[in-house]
Scaffold this active site. Structure first.
Site, PDB file in Angstrom:
ATOM      1  N   ALA A   1       0.809  -1.221   0.000  1.00  0.00           N
ATOM      2  CA  ALA A   1       0.000   0.000   0.000  1.00  0.00           C
ATOM      3  C   ALA A   1       0.838   1.265   0.000  1.00  0.00           C
ATOM      4  CB  ALA A   1      -0.922   0.000   1.223  1.00  0.00           C
TER       5      ALA A   1
ATOM      6  N   ASN B   1       2.593  -4.209   7.815  1.00  0.00           N
ATOM      7  CA  ASN B   1       3.557  -4.772   6.872  1.00  0.00           C
ATOM      8  C   ASN B   1       4.298  -3.680   6.120  1.00  0.00           C
ATOM      9  OD1 ASN B   1       3.848  -7.704   6.564  1.00  0.00           O
ATOM     10  ND2 ASN B   1       1.635  -7.676   6.375  1.00  0.00           N
TER      11      ASN B   1
ATOM     12  N   HIS C   1      -0.721   6.637   4.960  1.00  0.00           N
ATOM     13  CA  HIS C   1       0.655   6.369   5.379  1.00  0.00           C
ATOM     14  C   HIS C   1       1.548   7.538   4.972  1.00  0.00           C
ATOM     15  CE1 HIS C   1      -0.599   2.327   6.264  1.00  0.00           C
ATOM     16  NE2 HIS C   1      -0.912   2.089   5.007  1.00  0.00           N
TER      17      HIS C   1
END
EC number: 1.4.1.21
Length: 266
Positions: free
Chosen positions: A133, A196, A226
């Site tokens: 991602a 992850n 993020h």
């Protein structure tokens, strides 16, 4: 040119994107010859879909990893969990089969990481880490090679992502709250599925023990945001990625596979 053979471990939503890409002609250099999942029915659904179209080859649903590896695939696509990666990595590499993974959290274990490197070198195989991602691994690796640097990883999630975690606090249901601050190693130990991406960024830069991770929750927030920041004497780079769903992680596997065989890789 002979097509590369693929086997899929973890027949869920992310792996289904690889099958979709195959159907759309986006993976012309690959064949999916085997599937394996914790639930055999899921592996069978994938293989039935592939076999119901005349592709000139057969896809076999497998009851075990050993059965899958006996098919001698060129690559195993792992789209399951960090625990699954730790279970399959060494036998797969010894089998002469390379790995494409999004469960990078398994590699936060330094001893395991070194054993994976050693095994891959001995058997002429490789582990390809899909971006999942996030992204920007090229910048992170370049700057960390260039000079000493500092990396932080900030993640914003909905309370739902933290509800069954060791750090759950009811306050997150009604207030913005920082649920975790620590290293990437500590983060993956507490949240093996949720962070992850922070381990991927850490492995690409200064290492899981050095990257500072924070996880914030906001009520009614949807998706994941993020923010990766790297600072050195000469460079300051910030990568900010919002994703409403996890689909981008599945498509990052597709991009990694395309790079493996493409004469020009991005």
């Amino acid at each position: 040119m002979r097509k590369k053979t693929l086997a899929i471990v973890g027949c869920g939503g992310l792996a289904s994107i690889v099958v979709q890409a195959l159907d759309k002609g986006l993976l012309p250099d690959f064949q999916i010859i085997g599937t394996y999942s914790r639930t055999f029915d899921k592996a069978q659904v994938f293989s039935n879909h592939i076999n119901n179209t005349d592709r000139g080859y057969t896809c076999t649903p497998c009851h075990s990893l050993d059965e899958l590896l006996k098919l001698k695939p060129d690559y195993v696509v792992e789209a399951s969990s960090p625990d699954s990666l730790k279970e399959l990595a060494l036998p797969t590499l010894r089998n002469g089969t390379s790995i494409v993974t999004i469960s990078i959290g398994g590699l936060a274990d330094t001893a395991f990481y070194e054993e994976v490197k050693k095994t891959a070198l001995e058997h002429g195989t490789r582990v390809h880490i899909a971006s999942g991602a996030v992204g920007g691994f090229d910048v992170l690796r370049t700057v960390s090679l260039m000079e000493e640097s500092e990396v932080t990883f900030e993640s914003t999630k909905s309370p739902r992502a933290m509800r069954y975690s060791p750090v759950y606090d009811p306050i997150i249901e009604t207030q913005e709250h920082t649920s975790f601050e620590g290293s990437a190693v500590e983060a993956i130990a507490l949240f093996p599925r949720q962070v992850n991406v922070s381990v991927a960024a850490a492995l690409a830069s200064t290492g899981p023990e050095n990257v500072k991770v924070s996880i914030k929750t906001i009520p009614e927030f949807v998706g994941d945001n993020h923010r990766i920041e790297i600072k050195s004497q000469e460079i300051h780079a910030v990568l900010n990625i919002y994703s409403q769903t996890a689909r981008i992680a599945g498509w990052s596997i597709v991009n990694t596979l395309r790079n493996i065989t493409s004469p020009i890789a991005f």
